[in-house]
Design a protein around this motif. Structure first.
Motif, PDB file in Angstrom:
ATOM      1  N   ARG A  95      46.576  97.242 -92.978  1.00 37.79           N
ATOM      2  CA  ARG A  95      46.093  96.922 -91.625  1.00 37.79           C
ATOM      3  C   ARG A  95      46.107  95.427 -91.360  1.00 37.79           C
ATOM      4  O   ARG A  95      45.409  94.927 -90.501  1.00 37.79           O
ATOM      5  CB  ARG A  95      44.687  97.478 -91.454  1.00 37.79           C
ATOM      6  CG  ARG A  95      44.649  98.986 -91.555  1.00 37.79           C
ATOM      7  CD  ARG A  95      43.257  99.507 -91.457  1.00 37.79           C
ATOM      8  NE  ARG A  95      42.540  99.132 -92.668  1.00 37.79           N
ATOM      9  CZ  ARG A  95      41.442  99.715 -93.087  1.00 37.79           C
ATOM     10  NH1 ARG A  95      40.907 100.691 -92.398  1.00 37.79           N
ATOM     11  NH2 ARG A  95      40.844  99.327 -94.184  1.00 37.79           N
ATOM     12  N   ASP A 104      44.772  92.532 -88.776  1.00 35.11           N
ATOM     13  CA  ASP A 104      45.262  92.791 -87.424  1.00 35.11           C
ATOM     14  C   ASP A 104      44.139  93.501 -86.666  1.00 35.11           C
ATOM     15  O   ASP A 104      43.805  94.637 -86.985  1.00 35.11           O
ATOM     16  CB  ASP A 104      46.510  93.670 -87.478  1.00 35.11           C
ATOM     17  CG  ASP A 104      47.127  93.919 -86.120  1.00 35.11           C
ATOM     18  OD1 ASP A 104      46.428  93.790 -85.088  1.00 35.11           O
ATOM     19  OD2 ASP A 104      48.316  94.267 -86.082  1.00 35.11           O
ATOM     20  N   PRO A 105      43.528  92.858 -85.666  1.00 35.68           N
ATOM     21  CA  PRO A 105      42.377  93.453 -84.978  1.00 35.68           C
ATOM     22  C   PRO A 105      42.693  94.793 -84.322  1.00 35.68           C
ATOM     23  O   PRO A 105      41.800  95.621 -84.156  1.00 35.68           O
ATOM     24  CB  PRO A 105      41.977  92.416 -83.929  1.00 35.68           C
ATOM     25  CG  PRO A 105      42.931  91.296 -84.028  1.00 35.68           C
ATOM     26  CD  PRO A 105      43.888  91.549 -85.138  1.00 35.68           C
ATOM     27  N   ASP A 106      43.949  95.043 -83.957  1.00 34.88           N
ATOM     28  CA  ASP A 106      44.307  96.318 -83.335  1.00 34.88           C
ATOM     29  C   ASP A 106      44.313  97.468 -84.331  1.00 34.88           C
ATOM     30  O   ASP A 106      44.274  98.632 -83.928  1.00 34.88           O
ATOM     31  CB  ASP A 106      45.687  96.226 -82.677  1.00 34.88           C
ATOM     32  CG  ASP A 106      45.685  95.281 -81.493  1.00 34.88           C
ATOM     33  OD1 ASP A 106      44.619  95.095 -80.876  1.00 34.88           O
ATOM     34  OD2 ASP A 106      46.750  94.705 -81.199  1.00 34.88           O
ATOM     35  N   LEU A 107      44.366  97.165 -85.621  1.00 33.80           N
ATOM     36  CA  LEU A 107      44.437  98.212 -86.631  1.00 33.80           C
ATOM     37  C   LEU A 107      43.111  98.442 -87.376  1.00 33.80           C
ATOM     38  O   LEU A 107      43.020  99.358 -88.182  1.00 33.80           O
ATOM     39  CB  LEU A 107      45.534  97.886 -87.652  1.00 33.80           C
ATOM     40  CG  LEU A 107      46.938  97.788 -87.078  1.00 33.80           C
ATOM     41  CD1 LEU A 107      47.923  97.379 -88.160  1.00 33.80           C
ATOM     42  CD2 LEU A 107      47.362  99.103 -86.447  1.00 33.80           C
ATOM     43  N   TRP A 108      42.113  97.608 -87.128  1.00 36.39           N
ATOM     44  CA  TRP A 108      40.820  97.773 -87.781  1.00 36.39           C
ATOM     45  C   TRP A 108      39.880  98.540 -86.849  1.00 36.39           C
ATOM     46  O   TRP A 108      39.941  98.368 -85.630  1.00 36.39           O
ATOM     47  CB  TRP A 108      40.224  96.416 -88.128  1.00 36.39           C
ATOM     48  CG  TRP A 108      40.885  95.835 -89.346  1.00 36.39           C
ATOM     49  CD1 TRP A 108      42.047  95.138 -89.370  1.00 36.39           C
ATOM     50  CD2 TRP A 108      40.467  95.958 -90.691  1.00 36.39           C
ATOM     51  NE1 TRP A 108      42.374  94.800 -90.662  1.00 36.39           N
ATOM     52  CE2 TRP A 108      41.418  95.271 -91.494  1.00 36.39           C
ATOM     53  CE3 TRP A 108      39.361  96.541 -91.303  1.00 36.39           C
ATOM     54  CZ2 TRP A 108      41.293  95.187 -92.876  1.00 36.39           C
ATOM     55  CZ3 TRP A 108      39.246  96.449 -92.682  1.00 36.39           C
ATOM     56  CH2 TRP A 108      40.207  95.781 -93.444  1.00 36.39           C
ATOM     57  N   LYS A 167      36.861  99.585 -84.561  1.00 37.34           N
ATOM     58  CA  LYS A 167      35.953  98.815 -83.718  1.00 37.34           C
ATOM     59  C   LYS A 167      34.523  99.091 -84.156  1.00 37.34           C
ATOM     60  O   LYS A 167      34.179 100.171 -84.602  1.00 37.34           O
ATOM     61  CB  LYS A 167      36.108  99.209 -82.243  1.00 37.34           C
ATOM     62  CG  LYS A 167      37.530  99.117 -81.726  1.00 37.34           C
ATOM     63  CD  LYS A 167      38.013  97.704 -81.660  1.00 37.34           C
ATOM     64  CE  LYS A 167      39.385  97.635 -81.039  1.00 37.34           C
ATOM     65  NZ  LYS A 167      40.339  96.892 -81.793  1.00 37.34           N
TER      66      LYS A 167
END
Length: 72
Positions: free
Chosen positions: A44, A64-68, A70
């Motif tokens: 990620r 990658d903030p889009d893959l971790w 929320k």
């Protein structure tokens, strides 16, 4: 930043190549290569750099903030 250290005794930078392919890291040293599956946390992340020092390859990863997930 996350760091993955891989032992590469005797390797030098001239014959070293590092490529990420999907969930794998391909490390080539002169005529030899290994395909290493990335641990789940590193899947990620993006590779943000690498260095070879004292027989160790250190690969830096940035999450990658889009893959971790929320936070709730």
């Amino acid at each position: 930043m996350l760091l993955w250290r891989l032992p590469l005794p005797g390797a030098d930078r001239d014959g070293l190549s590092l490529v990420r392919r999907g969930d794998e890291l391909i490390v080539t040293v002169a005529p030899f290569h290994r395909v290493l599956p990335l641990p789940s946390a590193l899947r990620r992340c993006t590779v943000s750099g690498a260095g070879l020092r004292d027989g160790w390859l250190q690969v830096r990863f940035t999450p990658d903030p889009d893959l971790w997930p929320k936070r709730l």
